[in-house]
Structures are given as structure tokens and as C-alpha cells.
Design a protein around this motif. Structure first.
Motif, mmCIF file in Angstrom:
data_model
loop_
_atom_site.group_PDB
_atom_site.id
_atom_site.type_symbol
_atom_site.label_atom_id
_atom_site.label_comp_id
_atom_site.label_asym_id
_atom_site.label_seq_id
_atom_site.Cartn_x
_atom_site.Cartn_y
_atom_site.Cartn_z
ATOM 1 N N GLY A 68 47.842 66.718 2.336
ATOM 2 C CA GLY A 68 48.167 66.132 1.035
ATOM 3 C C GLY A 68 47.058 66.506 0.063
ATOM 4 O O GLY A 68 45.940 66.846 0.484
ATOM 5 N N SER A 69 47.367 66.471 -1.248
ATOM 6 C CA SER A 69 46.284 66.798 -2.185
ATOM 7 C C SER A 69 45.243 65.684 -2.196
ATOM 8 O O SER A 69 44.100 65.903 -2.590
ATOM 9 C CB SER A 69 46.800 67.125 -3.581
ATOM 10 O OG SER A 69 47.775 66.230 -3.989
ATOM 11 N N ALA A 108 44.679 65.053 -14.509
ATOM 12 C CA ALA A 108 46.020 65.268 -13.962
ATOM 13 C C ALA A 108 46.909 65.784 -15.083
ATOM 14 O O ALA A 108 47.087 65.135 -16.111
ATOM 15 C CB ALA A 108 46.568 63.958 -13.407
ATOM 16 N N ALA A 119 49.939 68.129 -9.711
ATOM 17 C CA ALA A 119 50.894 67.592 -8.722
ATOM 18 C C ALA A 119 52.336 67.671 -9.251
ATOM 19 O O ALA A 119 53.276 67.836 -8.479
ATOM 20 C CB ALA A 119 50.541 66.147 -8.383
ATOM 21 N N THR A 130 50.615 70.147 -4.822
ATOM 22 C CA THR A 130 51.127 69.481 -3.623
ATOM 23 C C THR A 130 52.584 69.858 -3.399
ATOM 24 O O THR A 130 53.309 70.152 -4.360
ATOM 25 C CB THR A 130 51.003 67.949 -3.763
ATOM 26 O OG1 THR A 130 51.540 67.345 -2.595
ATOM 27 C CG2 THR A 130 51.741 67.404 -4.967
ATOM 28 N N SER A 182 54.390 67.566 -1.999
ATOM 29 C CA SER A 182 54.976 66.225 -1.854
ATOM 30 C C SER A 182 56.116 65.975 -2.836
ATOM 31 O O SER A 182 57.151 65.444 -2.460
ATOM 32 C CB SER A 182 53.909 65.153 -2.071
ATOM 33 O OG SER A 182 52.922 65.220 -1.066
ATOM 34 N N LYS A 183 55.912 66.336 -4.094
ATOM 35 C CA LYS A 183 56.901 65.963 -5.113
ATOM 36 C C LYS A 183 58.120 66.880 -5.078
ATOM 37 O O LYS A 183 59.142 66.606 -5.676
ATOM 38 C CB LYS A 183 56.262 65.990 -6.518
ATOM 39 C CG LYS A 183 54.885 65.381 -6.589
ATOM 40 C CD LYS A 183 54.896 63.918 -6.240
ATOM 41 C CE LYS A 183 53.483 63.394 -6.096
ATOM 42 N NZ LYS A 183 53.448 62.031 -5.589
HETATM 43 C C1 LIG Z 1 48.461 63.234 -9.993
HETATM 44 C C2 LIG Z 1 48.615 63.129 -8.514
HETATM 45 N N1 LIG Z 1 47.826 63.880 -7.736
HETATM 46 C C3 LIG Z 1 47.918 63.834 -6.404
HETATM 47 C C4 LIG Z 1 48.846 63.029 -5.776
HETATM 48 C C5 LIG Z 1 48.852 62.963 -4.271
HETATM 49 O O1 LIG Z 1 49.749 63.802 -3.718
HETATM 50 P P1 LIG Z 1 49.762 64.135 -2.149
HETATM 51 O O2 LIG Z 1 51.033 63.537 -1.640
HETATM 52 O O3 LIG Z 1 49.742 65.621 -2.075
HETATM 53 O O4 LIG Z 1 48.536 63.525 -1.521
HETATM 54 C C6 LIG Z 1 49.694 62.235 -6.548
HETATM 55 C C7 LIG Z 1 50.676 61.352 -5.889
HETATM 56 O O5 LIG Z 1 51.326 60.532 -6.470
HETATM 57 C C8 LIG Z 1 49.568 62.288 -7.949
HETATM 58 O O6 LIG Z 1 50.338 61.530 -8.748
#
Ligand SMILES: Cc1ncc(COP(=O)(O)O)c(C=O)c1O
Length: 348
Positions: A80-81, A149, A180, A202, A204-205
């Protein structure tokens, strides 16, 4: 035995979403198409999980680098990031971590674990970022690291290139530009990469939150230094193989992302039409909205089977704000119908 400051902390709270429409965590709501799921499981079939994972992850780093027009030694992979945020905060010189407020909470939480002071710079009322003010705080606090971000969570907006450029030109610590939400923003600052500017991404999204894979893009020297504090087997064999496989089927996630963006724009249009709701423009897969009484509405939505994020407790700019992740159209319709009902809302 346990540090006093750790004893004062509460563990990060993840609400129980069982049985609820889950619109609280910026996940992609679409499952894998059945044929792709079958192919993926077949792909995993021959993996040897009796052996430790590949620690260098050359194939995956090459695949990610190729997609960005970069070299594999410019890619660092994390669980994960979140993990890469932690690696950067471990590796960088002393000095505060400077962040905007409000922003993604893990920058501050992980800094505190590592006893790094945090200084925050309030955003303007329209969520814009004053680069001069940010740089003044960086200088005052002798900042070692700063996070931006882009787009920002939870405000959903993307600060303009000129703002980010001014900060990157004048900040001498490590600037982490966290993209992200890049898939939904259609913009990137990868061209600003240099020894003191890194991009965070990431999967993830995009639809792979459960695989936990994030990455940093940066200058080979900086990536090399951060790599020294990465645990050798941070990405497990199943995660590596899965992302490698899905990168070859990227169009599936691309199409889902486009659908999410269309839904986001439809939802903003509907919310804008409601008399007592103020949605903010979004370059992400969520919408921040201000409502008359966030606590009451959050609970009423939950009672009606819908979980969003209540940000009211953060105060200041987030007073009476909720954050709703874009779901599939039926979920979004249900969210709107329930919201209208609990607010007693008529259209403008
Ligand atoms: C701006 C931002 N960075 C990083 C992340 C974390 O992502 P990861 O699932 O890769 O840990 C999120 C998760 O909501 C996020 O909103």
C-alpha cells in the motif's frame, strides 16, 4: 515498557461495514468480471508459496516503469502507499513533516509514531493552497519532508501546477506528491520528479485495494535510499503475481474508472440541485459535501444501511462535512434518495 506517547494513541478505527452499502473508503465498487477472475485464479495456481517472495520484484517494477516512461530503478513498491509514506518518514533527515490541513490523515499519524514533529498549513476556504504560506512554514520548522496529496483527500480538489511547482522549486527537503487519485484526475506531476521530489501512487483506488500495492516514482538515488529501509519481503507472492497479471488487463480497470468518473459527475449534478446540500467539485472517486447537521445525517444514513465518512469532528473547514465514495449507480441512487429523505429535502 510501552512509550507513553504510544499509550496515549487510539488504534486507527475502521468502522464495521457488514450489511451496509459501503461508501466510506474510496474503493472501486465494481467486482472483477467473471472471466477475468477465473483467469486470475488459474494464473495463481502454480505459485510456490513455500518460498519467500521475490524481493527485487524486477518484473513488476519494469511493468510499472514502462507505463510511465521511466526506468525500473525509479520505482519502489510498498504494501500500500501507506507503507511508502512510512519508509520516507523513516529515511528522511530530522525536521518537521509539513502538510496542508485538512489532508490525508496517515501523514500525521505515521509521523507521530516515528516522533517526527508535524506542522500543518490551513487551506483557504475554497480549499486552495497558499504556496508562500506553505514554504514559510517549511522554512520556520526546518522541514525534512512535506506531503501534498494531488488531488487532496478529503477535499477532492487538485492544486494547480503553478502552486506545486513553486513549492517544489523552493523546498529543499523531500517533497512527496501523493497521486493516489491519479486515475480519476487525468493529470500528473511526474515531470517534476528529481532527487527531492517523489510521486506516490496506489492500485487501491483502481480496484485492487485488497491486494495492498502502492508505489513511489522518483530519482534512482532517492529510490535506492528508501529501498534500504524497506522490509525485504514487503509484497507477498500472491500480491506481486496478481498485480503483474492485472497490469496486462488494465483496460478493465480503465473502463471501470471511466464509469466511476461519469457517476461522480452525475452525482455532483444531483447534489448541486439540492437546497440544503453543498457538494464540492471533485477530481477523485469521492465527493465532499456540506450538510446542515453531519452527525445526525451520518447516523440516519447508517440506520438506513448506508455507510459514508463523517468528517465533522475534524472541525474548521470540515465542519458539517461528509465524504461519500462513488458506488455503482444503484448505490448512488439509494444514497441520494435516503439523503433527501433524512434531510426532508426538496430540489432547488
Ligand atoms: C491521499 C491518499 N494517499 C494514500 C492513501 C493510501 O492508499 P493505500 O491503500 O495504497 O495505502 C490514501 C487512501 O485513502 C489516500 O487518500
Amino acid at each position: 515498557m510501552i512509550r507513553n506517547d504510544i499509550k496515549q494513541l487510539s488504534a486507527y478505527h475502521i468502522p464495521d461495514a457488514r450489511g451496509l452499502i459501503k461508501l466510506n473508503a474510496m474503493e472501486n465498487p465494481y467486482p472483477l468480471p467473471d472471466t477475468l477472475r477465473d483467469e486470475w485464479v488459474r494464473h495463481l495456481h502454480n505459485l510456490n508459496i513455500n518460498r519467500y517472495p521475490d524481493t527485487k520484484m524486477d518484473a513488476l517494477r519494469h511493468a510499472i516503469a514502462d507505463g510511465e516512461g521511466l526506468r525500473a530503478d525509479q520505482v519502489l513498491l510498498g504494501n500500500g502507499s501507506d507503507e511508502i509514506i512510512q519508509l520516507a518518514l523513516i529515511a528522511v533527515d530530522r525536521g518537521a513533516c509539513v502538510i496542508p490541513r485538512p489532508t490525508f490523515v496517515m501523514y500525521e499519524i505515521i509521523s507521530r509514531w516515528l516522533k517526527r514533529p508535524v506542522a500543518s498549513v490551513p487551506l483557504e476556504k475554497d480549499f486552495s493552497l497558499n504556496a508562500d504560506a506553505f514554504l514559510r512554514v517549511c522554512a520556520r520548522e526546518k522541514a525534512g519532508i512535506a506531503f501534498l496529496a494531488c488531488p487532496n483527500n478529503p477535499t477532492g480538489n487538485m492544486w494547480p501546477r503553478s502552486t506545486i511547482q513553486q513549492i517544489s522549486d523552493n523546498f529543499r527537503g523531500l517533497l512527496m506528491i501523493d497521486e493516489a487519485y491519479h486515475p480519476f484526475a487525468n493529470d500528473t506531476y511526474t515531470d517534476m520528479i528529481d532527487p527531492h521530489v517523489m510521486i506516490l501512487r496506489t492500485f487501491s483506488k483502481l480496484g485492487m485495494a485488497g491486494l495492498r500495492l502502492g508505489y513511489a516514482l522518483g530519482h534512482p538515488d532517492t529510490i535506492g535510499e528508501l529501498n534500504k529501509v524497506r522490509l525485504p519481503y514487503n509484497i507477498n507472492t500472491l500480491g506481486q503475481a496478481s498485480v503483474n497479471f492485472f497490469l496486462k488487463h488494465f483496460h478493465v480497470f480503465d473502463e471501470q474508472t471511466k464509469k466511476i468518473c461519469r457517476e461522480r459527475d452525475r452525482l455532483v449534478g444531483i447534489l448541486e440541485n439540492m437546497a440544503h446540500v453543498d457538494p464540492y467539485p471533485s477530481r477523485t472517486n469521492f465527493i465532499l459535501l456540506r450538510v446542515p447537521n453531519a452527525g445526525f445525517i451520518f447516523e440516519a444514513l447508517k440506520q438506513n444501511g448506508i455507510l459514508v465518512k463523517n468528517l465533522h469532528a475534524e472541525g474548521d473547514l470540515l465542519e458539517n462535512c461528509l465524504r461519500v465514495t462513488i458506488g455503482i449507480p444503484e448505490e448512488n441512487d439509494q444514497f441520494v434518495a435516503t439523503l433527501k429523505e433524512v434531510i426532508g429535502e426538496t430540489d432547488k
